[in-house]
Design an enzyme around this catalytic site. Structure first.
Site, PDB file in Angstrom:
ATOM      1  N   ARG A  29      39.758  40.767  40.408  1.00 33.50           N
ATOM      2  CA  ARG A  29      40.008  41.371  41.595  1.00 33.50           C
ATOM      3  C   ARG A  29      41.046  40.850  42.457  1.00 33.50           C
ATOM      4  O   ARG A  29      40.872  39.563  42.820  1.00 33.50           O
ATOM      5  CB  ARG A  29      38.737  41.417  42.608  1.00 33.50           C
ATOM      6  CG  ARG A  29      38.902  42.186  44.007  1.00 33.50           C
ATOM      7  CD  ARG A  29      39.179  43.400  43.920  1.00 33.50           C
ATOM      8  NE  ARG A  29      37.800  43.965  43.546  1.00 33.50           N
ATOM      9  CZ  ARG A  29      37.616  45.431  43.271  1.00 33.50           C
ATOM     10  NH1 ARG A  29      38.743  45.947  43.178  1.00 33.50           N
ATOM     11  NH2 ARG A  29      36.654  45.993  42.706  1.00 33.50           N
ATOM     12  N   ARG A  37      42.890  45.892  30.971  1.00 34.81           N
ATOM     13  CA  ARG A  37      42.557  44.724  32.221  1.00 34.81           C
ATOM     14  C   ARG A  37      41.470  43.838  31.704  1.00 34.81           C
ATOM     15  O   ARG A  37      41.196  42.753  32.365  1.00 34.81           O
ATOM     16  CB  ARG A  37      42.480  45.248  33.504  1.00 34.81           C
ATOM     17  CG  ARG A  37      41.281  46.056  33.900  1.00 34.81           C
ATOM     18  CD  ARG A  37      40.956  46.458  35.234  1.00 34.81           C
ATOM     19  NE  ARG A  37      39.996  47.346  35.781  1.00 34.81           N
ATOM     20  CZ  ARG A  37      39.413  47.722  36.662  1.00 34.81           C
ATOM     21  NH1 ARG A  37      39.982  47.139  37.817  1.00 34.81           N
ATOM     22  NH2 ARG A  37      38.398  48.708  36.736  1.00 34.81           N
ATOM     23  N   HIS A  83      48.661  47.360  39.115  1.00 35.92           N
ATOM     24  CA  HIS A  83      48.021  47.692  40.345  1.00 35.92           C
ATOM     25  C   HIS A  83      47.960  46.569  41.451  1.00 35.92           C
ATOM     26  O   HIS A  83      47.060  45.735  41.353  1.00 35.92           O
ATOM     27  CB  HIS A  83      46.333  47.614  39.822  1.00 35.92           C
ATOM     28  CG  HIS A  83      45.513  48.029  40.653  1.00 35.92           C
ATOM     29  ND1 HIS A  83      45.162  47.597  41.975  1.00 35.92           N
ATOM     30  CD2 HIS A  83      44.521  49.066  40.592  1.00 35.92           C
ATOM     31  CE1 HIS A  83      44.175  48.349  42.458  1.00 35.92           C
ATOM     32  NE2 HIS A  83      43.978  49.228  41.637  1.00 35.92           N
ATOM     33  N   ASP A 124      43.422  55.679  50.098  1.00 35.97           N
ATOM     34  CA  ASP A 124      43.352  55.849  48.480  1.00 35.97           C
ATOM     35  C   ASP A 124      44.181  57.022  48.132  1.00 35.97           C
ATOM     36  O   ASP A 124      43.760  58.138  48.106  1.00 35.97           O
ATOM     37  CB  ASP A 124      42.043  55.877  47.725  1.00 35.97           C
ATOM     38  CG  ASP A 124      41.914  55.591  46.318  1.00 35.97           C
ATOM     39  OD1 ASP A 124      42.956  55.521  46.034  1.00 35.97           O
ATOM     40  OD2 ASP A 124      40.694  55.376  45.817  1.00 35.97           O
ATOM     41  N   GLU A 177      50.974  50.055  44.124  1.00 38.78           N
ATOM     42  CA  GLU A 177      51.186  50.279  42.631  1.00 38.78           C
ATOM     43  C   GLU A 177      51.853  51.133  42.079  1.00 38.78           C
ATOM     44  O   GLU A 177      52.080  52.408  42.567  1.00 38.78           O
ATOM     45  CB  GLU A 177      49.476  50.764  42.167  1.00 38.78           C
ATOM     46  CG  GLU A 177      48.422  49.946  42.600  1.00 38.78           C
ATOM     47  CD  GLU A 177      47.042  50.714  42.540  1.00 38.78           C
ATOM     48  OE1 GLU A 177      47.012  51.427  41.653  1.00 38.78           O
ATOM     49  OE2 GLU A 177      46.351  50.731  43.570  1.00 38.78           O
TER      50      GLU A 177
HETATM   51  O1  LIG Z   1      37.343  48.555  41.869  1.00 40.55           O
HETATM   52  P1  LIG Z   1      38.732  48.861  40.714  1.00 40.55           P
HETATM   53  O2  LIG Z   1      38.063  49.448  39.705  1.00 40.55           O
HETATM   54  O3  LIG Z   1      39.635  47.657  40.658  1.00 40.55           O
HETATM   55  O4  LIG Z   1      39.368  49.968  41.370  1.00 40.55           O
HETATM   56  C1  LIG Z   1      39.848  49.758  42.575  1.00 40.55           C
HETATM   57  C2  LIG Z   1      40.689  50.865  43.175  1.00 40.55           C
HETATM   58  O5  LIG Z   1      42.150  50.975  42.454  1.00 40.55           O
HETATM   59  C3  LIG Z   1      42.885  52.008  43.164  1.00 40.55           C
HETATM   60  O6  LIG Z   1      44.002  52.287  42.293  1.00 40.55           O
HETATM   61  C4  LIG Z   1      42.082  53.601  42.936  1.00 40.55           C
HETATM   62  O7  LIG Z   1      43.233  54.313  43.562  1.00 40.55           O
HETATM   63  C5  LIG Z   1      40.960  53.188  43.757  1.00 40.55           C
HETATM   64  O8  LIG Z   1      40.129  54.613  43.581  1.00 40.55           O
HETATM   65  C6  LIG Z   1      40.033  52.161  43.089  1.00 40.55           C
HETATM   66  O9  LIG Z   1      38.908  51.930  44.051  1.00 40.55           O
END
Ligand SMILES: O=P(O)(O)OC[C@H]1O[C@@H](O)[C@H](O)[C@@H](O)[C@@H]1O
Length: 282
Positions: free
Chosen positions: A51, A74, A144, A192, A254
């Site tokens: 994260r 990932r 991302h 989002d 992103e």
């Molecule tokens: O919790 P994750 O799978 O890492 O995703 C995080 C977010 O990533 C973003 O790129 C998406 O647009 C969101 O919808 C999503 O919640």
């Protein structure tokens, strides 16, 4: 603990990359503080997404397809291909080979490479996918990037004005009518959005209490779209790997190709880049 690579350029810039996901965890430009947000509650476990930093989403963005969210790249162990330091920069190349990766129901005939280049105030990320098979490949992808901010309420993002976007929360098409996106403004947080055909550079500005402004210029090539995401307080509270106030200290900007999937003929290579340049540390 995940295997990590530390990149240091001769001018003092540093980046850290996990082999797990080819995940850039940290970017410290020369003479400046950390620029990426990495959740202190992130799990570093096989098969789990990290994260924060820069997750590589491939071959599927979000839940727009049959694969696990954001695809498998990932969550895989990538291979370090090379790591070099020259007079001007430092560079690492990581690879994921479809023949050996856990791709589920997806095609095996691909090779992915992530090139990370670091120099001074700039971080360049390049994702390349080569179709090694005889049939075309179709995919969506994103870098991302979680940008660290001291306070989301003091942050703005410019460069999206006039673009059409998909609001993934309201589930409808919208158009960006105002010049500046102010994600911390009440009612706007919990963002989002997929901005389609976002070809102009984006500028993240963060106003400091001392009157100075931090500026990060974000450019991309090869990717058509830009995704802007912040979970806001309520969604953030539901993310087990984020602290309750984590949303205040990050904004994902992103580089993505989502609206129109990449169609890659046999034998060809697609390349998408995102460059981050710290214009002013503030
Ligand atoms: O919790 P994750 O799978 O890492 O995703 C995080 C977010 O990533 C973003 O790129 C998406 O647009 C969101 O919808 C999503 O919640």
């Amino acid at each position: 603990m995940t295997d990590r690579i530390l990149l240091k350029s001769p001018d003092g810039a540093q980046a850290e990359i996990a082999l797990h996901g080819a995940h850039v965890l940290s970017w410290v430009p020369a003479g400046a503080p950390e620029q990426l947000y990495l959740s202190p509650r992130s799990e570093f476990a096989p098969g789990k997404a990290i994260r924060g930093g820069v997750p590589v989403c491939f071959p599927q963005f979000a839940e727009r397809g049959p694969l696990p969210k954001h695809g498998f790249a990932r969550n895989q162990a990538w291979r370090l291909v090379s790591q070099d330091v020259s007079r001007d920069d430092a560079m690492a190349v990581l690879a994921l080979d479809g023949a050996t990766a856990d791709v589920g129901a997806w095609a095996r005939h691909f090779e992915l490479e992530l090139t990370v280049r670091l120099a001074g105030q700039v971080l360049d990320l390049e994702l390349a996918c080569t179709n090694t098979g005889e049939a075309p490949l179709s995919f969506t992808a994103a870098l991302h990037t979680y940008l660290r901010v001291a306070d989301l309420n003091a942050t703005s993002l410019a460069g999206l004005s006039g673009l059409r976007y998909w609001d993934s929360i309201a589930q409808r098409d919208e158009r960006q009518r105002v010049e500046l996106l102010l994600p911390g403004e009440s009612g706007v947080v919990d963002l989002d959005r997929i901005y389609f055909q976002a070809k102009e550079p984006l500028l993240l500005s963060e106003h400091r209490l001392n009157g100075r402004v931090r500026r990060v210029l974000i450019t991309s090539q090869g990717f058509d779209d830009a995704v802007v995401w912040n979970p806001g307080p309520e969604r953030c509270a539901k993310l087990a790997d984020m602290p309750a106030d984590g949303w205040r200290h990050m904004l994902c900007v992103e580089a993505a190709s989502v609206g129109i999937p990449v169609e890659l003929p046999a034998g060809e290579t697609w390349v998408g880049r995102q460059s981050l340049s710290l214009e002013s540390a503030g």
